[in-house]
Design a protein around this motif. Structure first.
Motif, PDB file in Angstrom:
ATOM      1  N   ASP A   1     -31.169 -15.208  33.370  1.00 29.49           N
ATOM      2  CA  ASP A   1     -31.521 -15.604  32.014  1.00 29.49           C
ATOM      3  C   ASP A   1     -30.429 -15.129  31.052  1.00 29.49           C
ATOM      4  N   PRO A   2     -29.781 -16.050  30.329  1.00 28.42           N
ATOM      5  CA  PRO A   2     -28.679 -15.673  29.431  1.00 28.42           C
ATOM      6  C   PRO A   2     -29.083 -14.692  28.339  1.00 28.42           C
ATOM      7  N   SER A   3     -30.363 -14.623  28.004  1.00 28.85           N
ATOM      8  CA  SER A   3     -30.797 -13.696  26.959  1.00 28.85           C
ATOM      9  C   SER A   3     -30.721 -12.243  27.425  1.00 28.85           C
ATOM     10  N   VAL A   4     -30.591 -12.026  28.723  1.00 28.05           N
ATOM     11  CA  VAL A   4     -30.490 -10.664  29.250  1.00 28.05           C
ATOM     12  C   VAL A   4     -29.107 -10.071  28.952  1.00 28.05           C
TER      13      VAL A   4
ATOM     14  N   PRO B   1     -27.019 -10.055  26.225  1.00 20.60           N
ATOM     15  CA  PRO B   1     -26.876  -9.206  25.034  1.00 20.60           C
ATOM     16  C   PRO B   1     -27.644  -7.887  25.154  1.00 20.60           C
ATOM     17  N   THR B   2     -28.810  -7.931  25.791  1.00 21.66           N
ATOM     18  CA  THR B   2     -29.580  -6.704  25.980  1.00 21.66           C
ATOM     19  C   THR B   2     -28.846  -5.751  26.905  1.00 21.66           C
TER      20      THR B   2
ATOM     21  N   GLU C   1     -19.955  -6.392  26.200  1.00 21.95           N
ATOM     22  CA  GLU C   1     -20.367  -7.764  26.515  1.00 21.95           C
ATOM     23  C   GLU C   1     -19.628  -8.288  27.746  1.00 21.95           C
TER      24      GLU C   1
ATOM     25  N   GLU D   1     -21.405  -9.439  31.108  1.00 19.92           N
ATOM     26  CA  GLU D   1     -21.237 -10.805  31.608  1.00 19.92           C
ATOM     27  C   GLU D   1     -20.783 -10.815  33.064  1.00 19.92           C
TER      28      GLU D   1
ATOM     29  N   GLY E   1     -30.242  -7.263  20.904  1.00 16.37           N
ATOM     30  CA  GLY E   1     -30.281  -8.683  20.611  1.00 16.37           C
ATOM     31  C   GLY E   1     -29.632  -8.933  19.253  1.00 16.37           C
ATOM     32  N   SER E   2     -29.871 -10.073  18.691  1.00 11.32           N
ATOM     33  CA  SER E   2     -29.195 -10.479  17.466  1.00 11.32           C
ATOM     34  C   SER E   2     -30.051 -10.224  16.232  1.00 11.32           C
TER      35      SER E   2
END
Length: 125
Positions: A2-5, A7-8, A59, A63, A118-119
């Motif tokens: 999941d790409p939202s992971v 930033p966390t 980041e 990644e 997160g943002s």
């Protein structure tokens, strides 16, 4: 993964490297490096990301690790558990107090927060 992971994970790595989590952060970092090396010890790109984490943007490290996790469901699950547990650990160990006093005059947006995973977006995109 999941790409939202990402930033966390990057925020957690940044907090640990920056010393925000103290001794608990050191233990979390040790467990992350063991997790990564245990699964990808022969992959120089991944182990290098861990070894050079303090000299590159968090980041980028996140990644690289997440990219490899996407190819290994068992590792992806372990990394997700590690990230969630470490977020809880950091948040429970970090007290934040914000005070505005005296003759303060605020005329624009204000965000008061502890650690943000997160943002935060203010205004129109």
């Amino acid at each position: 993964m999941d790409p939202s992971v990402i930033p966390t994970l990057a925020a957690v790595i940044s907090a640990i490297i920056g010393g925000a989590a103290g001794e608990a952060g050191k233990n979390a970092w040790t467990s992350l490096t063991a997790l990564v090396r245990g699964r990808f010890g022969a992959d120089a790109a991944v182990t290098s990301a861990i070894e050079r984490a303090g000299t590159r943007p968090p980041e980028e490290t996140a990644e690289i690790i997440a990219g490899h996790a996407a190819t290994d469901p068992a590792f992806e699950e372990s990394l997700g558990r590690w990230t969630a547990e470490t977020v809880r650990l950091i948040q429970s160990k970090h007290d934040v107090s914000n005070t505005i006093g005296g003759d303060a005059r605020i005329t624009g947006p204000v965000v008061q927060a502890g650690d943000v995973f997160g943002s935060i977006n203010l205004g129109k995109p």
